[in-house]
Design an enzyme around this catalytic site. Structure first.
Site, PDB file in Angstrom:
ATOM      1  N   ILE A 134       0.832  -1.211   0.000  1.00 55.67           N
ATOM      2  CA  ILE A 134       0.000   0.000   0.000  1.00 55.67           C
ATOM      3  C   ILE A 134       0.866   1.261   0.000  1.00 55.67           C
ATOM      4  CG2 ILE A 134      -1.701   1.306   1.345  1.00 55.67           C
ATOM      5  CD1 ILE A 134      -3.007  -1.392   2.077  1.00 55.67           C
ATOM      6  N   ARG A 146      -4.569   1.718  10.899  1.00 54.08           N
ATOM      7  CA  ARG A 146      -5.453   1.407  12.018  1.00 54.08           C
ATOM      8  C   ARG A 146      -5.357   2.535  13.040  1.00 54.08           C
ATOM      9  NH1 ARG A 146      -7.623  -1.654   9.197  1.00 54.08           N
ATOM     10  NH2 ARG A 146      -7.980  -3.883   9.456  1.00 54.08           N
ATOM     11  N   GLU A 201     -14.131   2.921  16.695  1.00 55.29           N
ATOM     12  CA  GLU A 201     -14.886   3.135  15.451  1.00 55.29           C
ATOM     13  C   GLU A 201     -16.299   2.615  15.676  1.00 55.29           C
ATOM     14  OE1 GLU A 201     -12.809   1.479  12.108  1.00 55.29           O
ATOM     15  OE2 GLU A 201     -11.091   2.766  12.434  1.00 55.29           O
ATOM     16  N   HIS A 238     -13.624   5.129   8.040  1.00 48.49           N
ATOM     17  CA  HIS A 238     -12.967   3.870   7.621  1.00 48.49           C
ATOM     18  C   HIS A 238     -13.485   3.389   6.249  1.00 48.49           C
ATOM     19  CE1 HIS A 238     -10.845   0.022   9.260  1.00 48.49           C
ATOM     20  NE2 HIS A 238     -10.683   0.145   7.955  1.00 48.49           N
ATOM     21  N   SER A 273     -11.050   1.172   1.625  1.00 44.76           N
ATOM     22  CA  SER A 273     -11.232   0.110   0.617  1.00 44.76           C
ATOM     23  C   SER A 273     -12.631   0.124   0.006  1.00 44.76           C
ATOM     24  CB  SER A 273     -10.960  -1.262   1.249  1.00 44.76           C
ATOM     25  OG  SER A 273     -11.948  -1.545   2.222  1.00 44.76           O
TER      26      SER A 273
HETATM   27  O1  3PY Z   1      -9.153  -4.785   5.025  1.00 49.19           O
HETATM   28  C1  3PY Z   1      -8.890  -4.060   5.985  1.00 49.19           C
HETATM   29  O2  3PY Z   1      -8.094  -4.396   6.868  1.00 49.19           O
HETATM   30  C2  3PY Z   1      -9.549  -2.785   6.091  1.00 49.19           C
HETATM   31  O3  3PY Z   1      -9.222  -1.983   6.913  1.00 49.19           O
HETATM   32  C3  3PY Z   1     -10.648  -2.504   5.135  1.00 49.19           C
HETATM   33  O4  3PY Z   1     -10.434  -1.299   4.520  1.00 49.19           O
END
Ligand code: 3PY
Length: 358
Positions: A194, A275, A304, A323, A326
């Protein structure tokens, strides 16, 4: 427990299985189905993954058919005796849950790249194999990280708010000025897929230099983006933009604290899409409210959801997203397909597409 190839072929035809006079499945089909591995799916998952499970004919599964998490008490009941479990990142998979599931549980598949919600030690102790979903979300997370970085550094939320509430007077020379990427140093904390994908997307903005820190240098990844390995302190001192991309582990818990913020430039922007647990939020609040750093963009927090009364929400220089890194249709479907396939492969005793080494 696993059925033969022939049995499997028969079971795959269950959708068109012969019905009895009352319109139900014949007792033969019912018998065959009841020998299939039992799976519990802890959430409504996107359709592609669900389709794979349904059409596999390889499992009998029950689903918590909701967009909200299954209550813990219910979950502890539902997992009793299951062979496989497909979960999302809100479920804590710990000794209590694994004990409740019992010895049949052989495979856990999480629809996430992060696995800080899993007690790996407990899973390993019980010989439970674990699938997860790296790679398929890299593009979506990198894209969102860039969006959050630009939103924070160019103060877009403040700007749209001002425009809407009548704060937009005449064109002013320094009003709503932010910080630009051109000629900047971008630091990445935790260089993995990432982090590389973020740097690749930022490079065309004429970033001067990429630096990173991690447990150890990662030359193959770093060479792809021409990034220099530096110490944690140097990362703090040199970064104009600092993007956190590390996993949450005991070593990284609250590692972004006053020690880090106090070394950062007061023009720096802090971005976290990994995180929430890697940040000490009280220290971040202090750094933002005293002007120690210029701004922060957070896609993740503790807890969260972050309560709307949380002090971080009072700050103009803190952009908080719920969050969603994704959250694209393509990626969430890819995550659910991968999670479903990992689960089915694991239950067949075959290598999963993406399996954690415990
Ligand atoms: O897949 C993960 O760990 C996420 O945080 C989703 O975005």
């Amino acid at each position: 427990m696993w059925c033969s190839h022939m049995a499997l072929r028969r079971l795959q035809r269950i959708a068109v299985a012969p019905l009895n006079a009352a319109g139900g499945l014949t007792s033969k089909v019912q018998r065959e189905m009841s020998t299939l591995p039992r799976v519990y799916v802890t959430r409504q998952i996107p359709p592609e993954g669900l389709k794979i499970l349904k059409e596999s004919g390889q499992v009998q599964f029950e689903l918590w058919d909701s967009d909200d998490p299954v209550p813990r008490k219910e979950l502890l009941q539902k997992v009793k005796g299951v062979d496989g479990l497909l979960c999302v990142l809100t479920e804590k998979i710990d000794a209590e849950l694994l004990d409740a599931a019992g010895p049949n549980l052989k495979v856990l598949s999480t629809m996430s790249v992060g696995f800080d919600h899993l007690s790996l030690e407990e899973l390993k102790k019980r010989g439970i194999r674990v699938g997860y979903t790296p790679d398929v979300l890299t593009d979506a997370v990198a894209e969102l990280t860039v969006a959050l970085l630009l939103t924070t550094s160019r103060r877009l939320i403040e700007a749209t708010h001002e425009a809407k509430i009548g704060g937009w007077g005449t064109w002013r020379t320094l009003w709503l000025c932010g910080h630009e990427l051109a000629n900047s140093t971008v630091g990445i904390f935790g260089l993995g897929r990432i982090g590389v994908a973020i740097a690749e997307r930022l490079a065309p903005f004429k970033v001067k230099k990429f630096i990173y820190t991690d447990m150890a240098p990662r030359p193959e990844l770093a060479s792809a983006i021409n990034a220099e390995f530096v110490s944690f302190d140097e990362l703090a001192k040199q970064s104009d933009f600092l993007a956190v991309c590390c996993a949450l582990t005991p070593e990284t818990k609250e590692i972004c604290n006053k020690n880090l913020f106090s070394k950062m430039k007061n023009t720096s922007i802090f971005i976290n899409t990994s995180r929430g647990g890697v940040v000490n939020q009280e220290d971040l609040y202090e750094a933002l409210s005293t002007g120690q750093i210029a701004g922060a963009g957070l896609d993740v927090t503790v807890p969260e959801p972050l309560p709307t009364s949380h002090p971080l929400f009072t700050l103009k220089n803190c952009v908080i997203l719920p969050h969603i890194a994704s959250a694209s249709y393509t990626t969430r479907n890819a995550m659910s397909s991968l999670a479903a396939n990992n689960l089915l492969l694991g239950l067949r005793g075959q290598p999963m597409i993406k399996e954690l080494k415990l």
